[in-house]
Design a protein around this motif. Structure first.
Motif, PDB file in Angstrom:
ATOM      1  N   LEU A  35       4.697  -7.127  -3.204  1.00  0.00           N
ATOM      2  CA  LEU A  35       5.682  -6.731  -2.203  1.00  0.00           C
ATOM      3  C   LEU A  35       5.415  -5.335  -1.639  1.00  0.00           C
ATOM      4  CD1 LEU A  35       8.893  -7.991  -4.058  1.00  0.00           C
ATOM      5  CD2 LEU A  35       7.577  -9.198  -2.315  1.00  0.00           C
ATOM      6  N   LEU A  36       4.405  -4.648  -2.164  1.00  0.00           N
ATOM      7  CA  LEU A  36       4.100  -3.283  -1.720  1.00  0.00           C
ATOM      8  C   LEU A  36       3.949  -3.156  -0.200  1.00  0.00           C
ATOM      9  CD1 LEU A  36       1.639  -1.512  -4.195  1.00  0.00           C
ATOM     10  CD2 LEU A  36       3.852  -0.692  -3.370  1.00  0.00           C
ATOM     11  N   PRO A  37       3.234  -4.068   0.462  1.00  0.00           N
ATOM     12  CA  PRO A  37       3.093  -3.922   1.919  1.00  0.00           C
ATOM     13  C   PRO A  37       4.434  -3.912   2.652  1.00  0.00           C
ATOM     14  CG  PRO A  37       1.458  -5.456   1.080  1.00  0.00           C
ATOM     15  CD  PRO A  37       2.400  -5.174  -0.050  1.00  0.00           C
ATOM     16  N   GLN A  58       4.063   7.459  -0.887  1.00  0.00           N
ATOM     17  CA  GLN A  58       4.358   6.836  -2.180  1.00  0.00           C
ATOM     18  C   GLN A  58       3.720   5.454  -2.273  1.00  0.00           C
ATOM     19  OE1 GLN A  58       8.551   6.607  -3.018  1.00  0.00           O
ATOM     20  NE2 GLN A  58       8.244   5.915  -5.140  1.00  0.00           N
ATOM     21  N   VAL A  59       3.801   4.681  -1.182  1.00  0.00           N
ATOM     22  CA  VAL A  59       3.179   3.361  -1.172  1.00  0.00           C
ATOM     23  C   VAL A  59       1.672   3.491  -1.353  1.00  0.00           C
ATOM     24  CG1 VAL A  59       2.708   1.305   0.217  1.00  0.00           C
ATOM     25  CG2 VAL A  59       4.994   2.319   0.236  1.00  0.00           C
ATOM     26  N   ALA A  60       1.056   4.437  -0.647  1.00  0.00           N
ATOM     27  CA  ALA A  60      -0.386   4.648  -0.764  1.00  0.00           C
ATOM     28  C   ALA A  60      -0.768   5.004  -2.197  1.00  0.00           C
ATOM     29  CB  ALA A  60      -0.835   5.754   0.190  1.00  0.00           C
ATOM     30  N   SER A  61       0.076   5.790  -2.853  1.00  0.00           N
ATOM     31  CA  SER A  61      -0.181   6.171  -4.237  1.00  0.00           C
ATOM     32  C   SER A  61      -0.142   4.959  -5.158  1.00  0.00           C
ATOM     33  CB  SER A  61       0.849   7.213  -4.688  1.00  0.00           C
ATOM     34  OG  SER A  61       0.673   7.535  -6.057  1.00  0.00           O
ATOM     35  N   GLU A  62       0.834   4.066  -4.931  1.00  0.00           N
ATOM     36  CA  GLU A  62       0.951   2.860  -5.752  1.00  0.00           C
ATOM     37  C   GLU A  62      -0.224   1.922  -5.504  1.00  0.00           C
ATOM     38  OE1 GLU A  62       3.115   2.244  -8.150  1.00  0.00           O
ATOM     39  OE2 GLU A  62       3.967   4.242  -7.806  1.00  0.00           O
ATOM     40  N   THR A 106      -0.981  -3.527   3.792  1.00  0.00           N
ATOM     41  CA  THR A 106      -0.070  -2.399   3.949  1.00  0.00           C
ATOM     42  C   THR A 106      -0.334  -1.658   5.255  1.00  0.00           C
ATOM     43  OG1 THR A 106       0.061  -2.120   1.552  1.00  0.00           O
ATOM     44  CG2 THR A 106       0.756  -0.265   2.905  1.00  0.00           C
ATOM     45  N   GLU A 107      -1.599  -1.446   5.567  1.00  0.00           N
ATOM     46  CA  GLU A 107      -1.945  -0.750   6.812  1.00  0.00           C
ATOM     47  C   GLU A 107      -1.442  -1.497   8.034  1.00  0.00           C
ATOM     48  OE1 GLU A 107      -5.229   1.635   8.047  1.00  0.00           O
ATOM     49  OE2 GLU A 107      -6.304   0.973   6.262  1.00  0.00           O
TER      50      GLU A 107
END
Length: 282
Positions: free
Chosen positions: A138-140, A156-160, A177-178
């Motif tokens: 679900l990160l994206p 924060q998302v990029a870190s995860e 995500t991008e």
């Protein structure tokens, strides 16, 4: 359209994760239904049907409010055909991806005369990011969630994403995500936070997929829409003559999408001919 298609891809690759999130409880053994409903094929750009042991979960991803048939009517249409075919409870979730002031995103039911039908609506910009950040599938989606500091959330998302051990999975989630981040963030910011090669490529890929950006993309969309029209037409009316096929091939993507919806009202080929004649006069 690429945003809808990406969400459909994620939901079908991780159906148990999406079902658990949307149903609010752990859900396993979720089946992705790869079947067609009567009269109209499943629209590959935004619709996902998942089946648990006791119900059907219908996910509808939308970026913009459609200009054709309103969403409440579309949701009712899907509900009736799903219940008719499977005779199981149907939970419908309409997920709006991009924030807008259009009041249509607030609608949660269809009402006409004595007929009333409700469905769930999720506006991503109102959703807490925490549940999305805790699951890589679900990160994206997290980049679209509620926040007072969007840049901090993207960071924060990029870190995860960077913590994902599997390189293949990390690249896949990064690219996804991008693409979704493109709905909300400046592309330079995205590039700065996601430095791995495949992530940069995904931004370029997003540019290529933008509607109308390139002639080749437009032709591809037209061919895809034409296939979606021809399949139900042939199934209902048999092989069409060469003249009709030629006229269908001349239609734009928008006209073909309108025709897909109009098919519900056709009884024979003459209705198709009349519809084409009306569009010729417009």
């Amino acid at each position: 359209m690429q945003f809808d298609n990406l969400c459909k891809y994620l939901a079908e690759k991780y159906p148990d994760k999406f079902a658990s999130w949307l149903l609010g409880q752990p859900t396993t053994r979720v089946e992705v239904l790869k079947t067609e409903l009567s009269l109209e094929p499943i629209r590959a750009d935004s619709v996902t049907f998942l089946r648990t042991h006791s119900e059907i979960l219908h996910l509808e991803f939308q970026v913009q409010v459609p200009t054709g048939k309103p969403m409440p009517l579309r949701m009712l249409n899907y509900f009736v055909r799903l219940y008719w075919q499977y005779n199981l409870p149907v939970t419908q979730v309409l997920i709006w991806l991009q924030q807008t002031t259009n009041s249509a995103v607030l609608e949660t039911q269809f009402r006409q005369g004595l007929t009333s039908h409700g469905y769930q609506v999720i506006r991503m910009w109102e959703q807490p990011p925490e549940p999305l950040l805790q699951d890589l599938a679900l990160l994206p989606m997290a980049v679209l969630a509620a926040t007072n500091n969007p840049t901090e959330l993207l960071t924060q998302v990029a870190s995860e994403v960077a913590k994902i051990e599997s390189k293949v999975q990390r690249q896949e989630i990064s690219a996804s995500t991008e693409i979704l981040a493109g709905l909300r963030f400046n592309k330079n910011l995205i590039r700065n936070l996601f430095r791995e090669g495949i992530m940069r490529e995904s931004v370029i890929y997003q540019d290529i997929l933008e509607e109308g950006r390139q002639e080749g993309r437009q032709e591809g969309r037209q061919e895809e829409a034409l296939v979606m029209v021809m399949r139900p037409l042939v199934r209902r009316f048999g092989t069409l003559n060469a003249e009709l096929e030629s006229r269908l091939e001349e239609l734009s993507v928008t006209q073909l999408e309108d025709l897909i919806e109009a098919l519900f009202d056709f009884y024979d080929v003459s209705d198709l001919v009349n519809w084409l004649e009306e569009r010729r006069r417009i």
